[in-house]
Design an enzyme around this catalytic site. Structure first.
Site, PDB file in Angstrom:
ATOM      1  N   ARG A  26      -3.913  -2.178   5.927  1.00 31.84           N
ATOM      2  CA  ARG A  26      -2.983  -1.153   5.430  1.00 31.84           C
ATOM      3  C   ARG A  26      -3.515   0.194   5.905  1.00 31.84           C
ATOM      4  O   ARG A  26      -4.598   0.613   5.489  1.00 31.84           O
ATOM      5  CB  ARG A  26      -2.949  -1.232   3.902  1.00 31.84           C
ATOM      6  CG  ARG A  26      -2.052  -0.196   3.229  1.00 31.84           C
ATOM      7  CD  ARG A  26      -2.174  -0.301   1.717  1.00 31.84           C
ATOM      8  NE  ARG A  26      -1.302   0.646   1.048  1.00 31.84           N
ATOM      9  CZ  ARG A  26      -1.599   1.919   0.819  1.00 31.84           C
ATOM     10  NH1 ARG A  26      -2.769   2.414   1.199  1.00 31.84           N
ATOM     11  NH2 ARG A  26      -0.743   2.706   0.200  1.00 31.84           N
ATOM     12  N   LYS A  61      -9.949   6.563   3.264  1.00 33.71           N
ATOM     13  CA  LYS A  61     -10.488   6.614   1.896  1.00 33.71           C
ATOM     14  C   LYS A  61     -11.791   7.410   1.834  1.00 33.71           C
ATOM     15  O   LYS A  61     -12.441   7.669   2.831  1.00 33.71           O
ATOM     16  CB  LYS A  61     -10.617   5.202   1.334  1.00 33.71           C
ATOM     17  CG  LYS A  61      -9.201   4.685   0.998  1.00 33.71           C
ATOM     18  CD  LYS A  61      -9.171   3.488   0.117  1.00 33.71           C
ATOM     19  CE  LYS A  61      -7.703   3.189  -0.239  1.00 33.71           C
ATOM     20  NZ  LYS A  61      -7.508   1.846  -0.750  1.00 33.71           N
TER      21      LYS A  61
HETATM   22  N1  HH2 Z   1      -4.654   1.813  -1.593  1.00 28.31           N
HETATM   23  C1  HH2 Z   1      -3.854   2.793  -2.028  1.00 28.31           C
HETATM   24  C2  HH2 Z   1      -2.560   2.515  -2.491  1.00 28.31           C
HETATM   25  N2  HH2 Z   1      -2.074   1.260  -2.464  1.00 28.31           N
HETATM   26  N3  HH2 Z   1      -2.372  -1.030  -1.958  1.00 28.31           N
HETATM   27  C3  HH2 Z   1      -3.153  -2.021  -1.516  1.00 28.31           C
HETATM   28  N4  HH2 Z   1      -2.696  -3.289  -1.477  1.00 28.31           N
HETATM   29  N5  HH2 Z   1      -4.437  -1.799  -1.067  1.00 28.31           N
HETATM   30  C4  HH2 Z   1      -4.976  -0.550  -1.083  1.00 28.31           C
HETATM   31  O1  HH2 Z   1      -6.162  -0.404  -0.696  1.00 28.31           O
HETATM   32  C5  HH2 Z   1      -4.180   0.528  -1.561  1.00 28.31           C
HETATM   33  C6  HH2 Z   1      -2.856   0.250  -2.002  1.00 28.31           C
HETATM   34  C7  HH2 Z   1      -4.366   4.189  -2.059  1.00 28.31           C
HETATM   35  O2  HH2 Z   1      -4.270   4.836  -0.832  1.00 28.31           O
HETATM   36  P1  HH2 Z   1      -3.142   5.880  -0.413  1.00 28.31           P
HETATM   37  O3  HH2 Z   1      -1.832   5.211  -0.281  1.00 28.31           O
HETATM   38  O4  HH2 Z   1      -3.626   6.601   0.778  1.00 28.31           O
HETATM   39  O5  HH2 Z   1      -3.098   6.936  -1.592  1.00 28.31           O
HETATM   40  P2  HH2 Z   1      -2.287   7.084  -2.961  1.00 28.31           P
HETATM   41  O6  HH2 Z   1      -2.489   5.906  -3.830  1.00 28.31           O
HETATM   42  O7  HH2 Z   1      -2.888   8.314  -3.561  1.00 28.31           O
HETATM   43  O8  HH2 Z   1      -0.848   7.229  -2.633  1.00 28.31           O
END
Ligand code: HH2
Length: 273
Positions: free
Chosen positions: A245, A211
């Site tokens: 995660r 992040k």
């Molecule tokens: N962060 C993201 C997406 N889903 N779910 C949970 N439970 N906790 C989190 O911190 C979280 C999440 C965002 O990260 P990422 O999957 O890398 O990116 P994107 O939402 O752009 O796909």
């Protein structure tokens, strides 16, 4: 000692924070899923809509087309736990029918009128995450008087709402939502005070991997956020998070093993599964 579970992220999106576009091809996505399983993931978190600040919403049909074939393909060859990262009840339902057992909802079941009832009907586990505002606006000057107190109160309220709607208490996980409507200081306060979230008595998921706060702390690191991601995962383990995660599964599993070996009896959150 039981280590924190590792949830490996698979984003089937063109525009995710860190791995957008990489796994859109079905064969590449399945190969990535196999790799994360081989590296020791306990759960695969599959998502078809980016929640990154400013990301465009995706239609239900498009989201289904992205995620369901991969869930079916993984389920056909592995019994790994699968979580579906979606706000939409219809996507959660289809994912559950295809083999997902966890609904990971960044809106904490607030997106649709029937989110709570759908989660209760499905009988799946649910991850309730804190977000201030919505993905399009969440990073526009987020403000709190007491970020940890407000996030904790929100999560307690959402857990109760889920229980009142018929979701079993032991199916609920909570997540402080690192980066979702938070400044660097807010993220750091939540990481430092993560024990307050763990103290609510539900297993906690921590999603800090790759992040932006990592690059804010280390602007010289370029696009490489691996070291910071591992540091944050270890902080999660130390505070008792039941699950981290992450995108980099092999490195995180190894870091948690070493950390666990030198911290034989930390105050773990309630372990899952
Ligand atoms: N962060 C993201 C997406 N889903 N779910 C949970 N439970 N906790 C989190 O911190 C979280 C999440 C965002 O990260 P990422 O999957 O890398 O990116 P994107 O939402 O752009 O796909």
């Amino acid at each position: 000692m039981r280590r924190s579970l590792v949830m490996g992220v698979i984003n089937l999106t063109p525009d995710s924070f860190s791995d957008g576009g990489r796994h859109l091809d079905p064969d590449a996505a399945l190969a990535h899923a196999r790799r994360l399983i081989g590296e020791g993931a306990d759960i695969l978190d599959i998502g078809g809509e980016s929640t990154r600040p400013g990301a465009a919403p995706v239609s239900e049909a498009e989201e289904l087309e992205r995620v369901i074939p991969l869930i079916e393909a993984v389920r056909a060859e592995s019994d790994i736990r699968i979580s579906i990262d979606t706000m939409k009840p219809a996507v959660a339902r289809a994912a559950a029918a295809a083999g997902a057992s966890i609904w990971n909802d960044v809106t904490a079941l607030r997106f649709a009128d029937d989110s709570l009832s759908a989660a209760a009907d499905l009988g799946c586990e649910v991850v309730l995450m804190h977000m201030l505002g919505d993905p399009r606006t969440m990073q526009d000057d987020p403000r709190y008087d007491d970020v940890t107190g407000e996030v904790t109160a929100f999560l307690a309220e959402r857990a109760q709402a889920a229980i009142d709607a018929g979701v079993a208490r032991d199916r609920i996980w909570l997540d402080p939502g690192i980066g979702f409507g938070k400044t660097l200081d807010h993220n750091l306060a939540l990481l430092a005070e993560l024990g307050a979230v763990v103290g609510l008595g539900f297993p906690v998921v921590l999603g800090a991997s790759r992040k932006r706060f990592i690059a804010a702390i280390d602007p010289d690191g370029g696009d490489n956020r691996l070291g910071g991601s591992i540091a944050a995962a270890l902080r999660g383990a130390e505070a008792g998070a039941a699950c981290v995660r992450v995108h980099d599964v092999a490195e995180t599993v190894q870091a948690l093993k070493v950390w666990g070996a030198v911290n034989p009896s930390p105050s773990m959150g309630e372990g899952q599964g």
